[in-house]
Design a protein around this motif. Structure first.
Motif, short mmCIF file in Angstrom:
data_model
loop_
_atom_site.label_atom_id
_atom_site.label_comp_id
_atom_site.label_asym_id
_atom_site.label_seq_id
_atom_site.Cartn_x
_atom_site.Cartn_y
_atom_site.Cartn_z
N ARG A 265 48.10 32.71 61.17
CA ARG A 265 49.38 33.17 61.67
C ARG A 265 50.38 32.02 61.74
NH1 ARG A 265 47.94 36.27 67.19
NH2 ARG A 265 46.49 34.55 67.34
N CYS B 248 54.34 31.61 63.41
CA CYS B 248 55.17 32.42 64.30
C CYS B 248 56.52 31.79 64.61
CB CYS B 248 54.43 32.67 65.62
SG CYS B 248 52.87 33.54 65.42
N THR C 13 59.41 32.10 67.75
CA THR C 13 59.48 32.53 69.15
C THR C 13 60.94 32.64 69.58
OG1 THR C 13 57.40 31.41 69.63
CG2 THR C 13 58.77 32.04 71.51
N ASP D 33 54.61 40.04 68.40
CA ASP D 33 53.63 39.58 69.37
C ASP D 33 52.23 39.91 68.84
OD1 ASP D 33 55.26 38.29 71.19
OD2 ASP D 33 55.61 40.08 72.38
N GLN E 243 57.54 37.05 70.01
CA GLN E 243 57.17 36.32 68.81
C GLN E 243 57.13 37.23 67.59
OE1 GLN E 243 53.51 34.12 69.57
NE2 GLN E 243 54.76 32.31 69.89
N CYS F 116 55.41 37.03 63.93
CA CYS F 116 54.38 36.26 63.25
C CYS F 116 54.14 36.78 61.84
CB CYS F 116 53.06 36.29 64.04
SG CYS F 116 53.18 35.57 65.70
N SER G 116 50.39 31.38 68.27
CA SER G 116 50.65 32.68 68.86
C SER G 116 49.65 32.98 69.98
CB SER G 116 50.62 33.77 67.78
OG SER G 116 51.07 35.00 68.30
#
Length: 941
Positions: free
Chosen positions: A98, A100, A102, A137, A167, A169, A402
């Protein structure tokens, strides 16, 4: 959706990260709160979009992963939109990795539209079109399937954000390298799209503006920056339009729920032939998570022609959705509310009611969504904060991105988690053995209340074993083998090892001591025994002396009662020195008046000193009824004593509050000036934090919060309840005194100054007085004094309480505590800021909020600082957070902080010499960037 962000230092860290991009967060009109990111754009770069007039910034502040690239020249055209000329790619080739972004500073529970855009443009020169997944998320959002190198793929979701961050991702599913071109966040009114709630969101399949030209409607025409794509078919449909404004019908709740822009509703389509139907369709988009996705739609209608009658029905795949509907002239109506049964294709038909309608049907716009679940829980926020702090401290480079536990297939390497059905996952096991960890053991390990196994073996950890690890209720295995730890193992851990409730391993730590060996070298044991014997002898002597002093004290008290001064003698003494009193304007005080002779008796001839300062010396004493007092006697060498004495005496007769030190009486006897205060047995806050006595560092976080809250309430009283309001001018930890229950009271009112009117913006003073390290910049430089000057000083006090450090740090070079703390908090490093004497025993969210309050109090610009009333409210919230973590009493650790004699070295009752900076050669540097930056952020206190 995740209940907690995967980045530990959430609110402060991201406020700092976005300080340089404040324009991204706030633009005019409805766009407040918009975040617009051009992915791959060089750091610190930005521009305003020609069409939407929205500012775009680099993505550097929102992610620390991936690399930036430009699309290949063959895909750059004169008409190319700027935001599609660069991308950020995430070339980690491992499956399920992942990467990400934010978004911080979200209002928890708010509804937002998030839009991600992708234009491949052969940025990597491989001509390989990737496929990858998007997650919001911990919940699946969409599979991104890039079909053409030069086309733009858009993914849009409307969801409720439960936390203060969210988030986005990108997940590698083994079909090419994930990349992204742009990312937008648009806050929505919570009344919009009622299908969206905490458990489900809507992913846009298509949004159409029927009858429009080739222009895409966006911001500013749509205040939420939704993209309305034109759709017309000249071979089947006739376009209808108007320049009149199409309004919402206030009586129709459905219209308010969707709020289509007027410019969209001003166009529509109708069949070329009056007997024809309107027909259009959408195809389903199955994916690896939802092979049979659910769908819902919103249809928009408004009559744009005068004096006509339309009556029609709507069906989907042959199922009747609405019948005999007549749109109103220039009023918008939205039809929604049902979920469509799964089908690979959805055919909509709008047909006139044959017997009643004089004109064919009409439609203005439509939206079509797939329904996704957002019900999955993210890892417990306390665990998220702790594991991210540990990740930062030890610079972990694994797949730690994440959420730590969710989804389960993405759980971080080295972690095991529990997955309750109706609550957040919890971290139950951490294995960081052979991880190359150095430094001490992070106190954040003590925040994992569900952890059962902790393996830190074979690293380079130093220092002692944190006592806080003994408070982990579920811990059954702790492996510290093969480190460089030193000191004693906490007895509680050894006890649990002995009774079999804890598998404790600590071998190969040569400097670590257990109960069977001494922490001292063998050759020193004999000398140690000698020292113990000597200490016992000294203790016996001290006890004997104390008994003797006790007997003498009883006799003195008896003599004091017997030789008490009569009232008539007091009156004659007042008359005898009234001329001297009037010279200084001494008014008649309501408090008791003492003669100098009485003070000699009260203090046992000024025998016991409990403080020294610029005004003079403070002595311990007892009144005839046994009440313990503190006598502040002006020194003959004091250059500023008389004026401050009279100020303090006058002011203390006017102000009465539970968190301000009470004046019992005064003495103006010839050349002798003294003030008699209530005695505060536990000394001052400064000494409790870092004084030279054995009680240093004994305060728990709850006690510290309670002390600062009570101090703030005292200052709030001075600022708000007094008439005229008072400014303290010398707020500092040594002027916050503590009684036997650690109740805080603000002392030293010699520098108190009143506003003449409540409307005064500031008071100009002839000289700057106060204490170096606490002075507000506008006061130190321009001698402009306001209530916000006290707020600044209190902010410094709050930082001292959090860090345990003085306002000016001397190592490696002089630095004020605001700059020192701000730099570390800006890096998300709360652990290195918090006083080590608290041993990690605190609610991290409570500490973060308190730190945020402190740094806002110390903003450079006075108007950006909160009022003391606001500070009190926020400290109450901090205390609530801490108290929700533990049910322990505020004085649960009082034995370590009280019960001792009053330390003679305490500088209590404000006797520290205030710095007159007008006569000082030292430079008062109050500059710092953190406070000012945070104060302009979106969470102004």
């Amino acid at each position: 959706m995740s209940a907690g962000s995967a980045t530990a230092p959430r609110s402060l860290f991201f406020l700092l990260s976005l300080a340089a991009a404040t324009g991204v967060l706030r633009v005019r009109g409805q766009s407040t709160g918009f975040v617009s990111i051009d992915c791959g754009l060089s750091e610190q770069s930005g521009y305003v979009d020609d069409v939407t007039k929205l500012p775009y910034s680099s993505d550097a502040a929102f992610t620390d992963a991936g690399s930036s690239h430009n699309v290949s020249a063959e895909h750059v055209k004169p008409s190319s939109t700027k935001r599609y000329l660069s991308v950020r790619s995430f070339p980690d080739n491992s499956m399920a990795s992942r990467s990400c972004y934010t978004f911080p500073s979200i209002v928890p529970g708010s509804k937002c539209l998030l839009r991600a855009t992708f234009m491949y443009g052969n940025y990597d020169g491989l001509n390989k079109l990737p496929v990858f997944d998007l997650y919001l998320d911990v919940n699946f959002w969409k599979t991104v399937n890039i079909s053409k190198a030069d086309s733009v793929h858009t993914a849009e979701v409307i969801a409720v954000i439960p936390s203060d961050t969210v988030q986005v991702c990108l997940v590698n599913i083994g079909l090419g390298t994930p990349f992204i071109s742009g990312l937008d966040l648009r806050p929505l009114k919570n009344t919009l799209y009622p299908q969206v709630n905490s458990s489900q969101g809507l992913v846009l399949l298509d949004r159409r503006n029927f009858g429009a030209s080739d222009i895409i409607v966006r911001h500013p025409d749509d205040p939420y920056d939704r993209e309305w794509f034109p759709w017309s078919n000249l071979s089947k449909w006739r376009g209808i339009s108007t320049k009149e404004k199409v309004r919402l019908r206030p009586e129709d709740e459905a219209d308010v729920h969707f709020d289509a822009p007027s410019v969209v509703m001003q166009t529509a389509i109708t069949p070329l032939n009056a007997s024809e139907k309107i027909h259009f369709s959408w195809d389903a988009e199955p994916n690896n998570v939802y092979p049979t996705p659910r769908y819902t739609s919103v249809l928009y209608f408004s009559e744009l022609e005068r004096n006509v009658v339309r009556l029609f029905s709507v069906t989907i795949n042959g199922m009747l959705l609405m019948s005999r509907y007549t749109p109103r002239y220039l009023f918008s109506y939205a039809f929604y509310g049902i979920e469509h049964s799964y089908s690979s294709r959805y055919d909509f038909t709008i047909q006139a009611t044959a017997t009643s309608s004089t004109l064919p049907p009409i439609i203005n716009a439509a939206e079509f969504f797939s329904v996704i679940s957002t019900a999955k829980f993210g890892t417990d926020p306390q665990d998220v904060i702790a594991i991210n702090a540990i990740k930062t401290k030890y610079q972990v480079k694994k797949n730690w991105v994440s959420d730590p536990c969710a989804p389960k297939t993405f759980a971080w390497d080295g972690l095991n988690c529990s997955y309750p059905t109706s609550s957040s996952p919890r971290i139950t096991s951490i294995n960081m053995s052979f991880g190359g960890l150095s430094g001490d053991i992070s106190s954040y390990f003590a925040n994992f209340k569900a952890i059962q196994h902790l393996d830190l073996s074979y690293n380079k950890l130093t220092g002692s074993i944190p006592y806080a690890l003994t408070q982990l209720p579920s811990l059954v295995e702790l492996d510290l083998t093969g480190n460089q730890l030193s000191g004693s193992i906490p007895p509680e851990l050894l006890k649990r090892k002995a009774d079999g409730s804890l598998n404790l391993r600590y071998g190969n730590n040569p400097k670590l001591c257990d109960q069977d060996s001494s922490c001292q070298p063998t050759e020193k044991k004999n000398s140690t025994i000698t020292i113990y014997i000597a200490a016992l002898v000294v203790a016996a002597v001290v006890i004997g002396l104390l008994l003797l002093l006790l007997l003498l004290g009883v006799r003195k008290k008896k003599g004091l009662v017997k030789g008490r001064v009569k009232p008539e003698h007091v009156a004659s003494d007042v008359q005898s020195h009234s001329k001297n009193s009037n010279r200084y304007g001494l008014l008649q005080l309501d408090n008791r008046w003492f003669t100098y002779l009485e003070l000699e008796v009260i203090t046992n001839n000024f025998q016991r000193v409990i403080g020294r300062g610029g005004f003079g010396i403070v002595y311990d004493g007892f009144l005839e009824d046994g009440t313990r007092v503190a006598v502040k006697l002006r020194s003959q060498s004091s250059g500023q004593g008389v004026e401050e004495f009279l100020t303090e005496a006058r002011n203390l007769t006017k102000i009465h509050h539970k968190n301000l030190v009470s004046l019992i009486g005064y003495c103006k006897d010839g050349e002798y000036l003294a003030l008699v205060y209530e005695h505060m047995s536990e000394g001052n806050l400064q000494d409790k934090l870092r004084g030279g006595n054995s009680n240093i560092g004994c305060l728990t976080w709850k006690q510290r919060l309670r002390i600062t809250l009570e101090s703030a309430q005292g200052l709030e009283y001075l600022h708000k309840a007094c008439s005229p309001p008072f400014l303290h001018r010398d707020v500092k930890t040594s002027n916050i005194l503590l009684d036997e229950n650690l109740k805080a009271k603000v002392a030293d009112f010699g520098l108190l100054k009143a506003f003449n009117n409540d409307d005064d913006t500031h008071v100009s003073t002839a000289r700057v007085v106060g204490t170096y390290g606490y002075l507000a910049p506008e006061y130190a430089s321009a001698m402009q004094l306001t209530k916000k000057s006290d707020v600044y000083s209190f902010g410094v006090v709050l930082l001292e309480v959090i860090t345990g450090k003085p306002p000016i740090l001397q190592s490696p070079e002089p630095t004020n505590i605001i700059e020192w703390a701000g730099q570390r908090l800006g890096q998300g490093n709360i652990e290195d800021v918090v006083d080590m004497f608290m041993h990690g025993d605190y609610d991290v969210n409570s500490v973060w909020k308190a730190a945020d309050v402190a740094l806002r109090c110390t903003a450079q610009v006075p108007t950006q600082r909160p009022t003391m009333t606001a500070v009190v409210a926020h400290l109450e919230e901090c205390l609530d957070l801490e108290e929700s973590r533990t049910t322990g009493d505020i004085n649960s650790n009082l034995n370590s902080c009280s019960g001792g004699e009053f330390n003679p070295n305490y500088n209590n009752y404000g006797v520290d010499h205030p710095t007159d900076t007008s006569q000082s050669s030292r430079t008062v540097d109050m500059g710092h960037s953190f406070g000012g930056g945070v104060a302009t952020g979106p969470a102004t206190l």
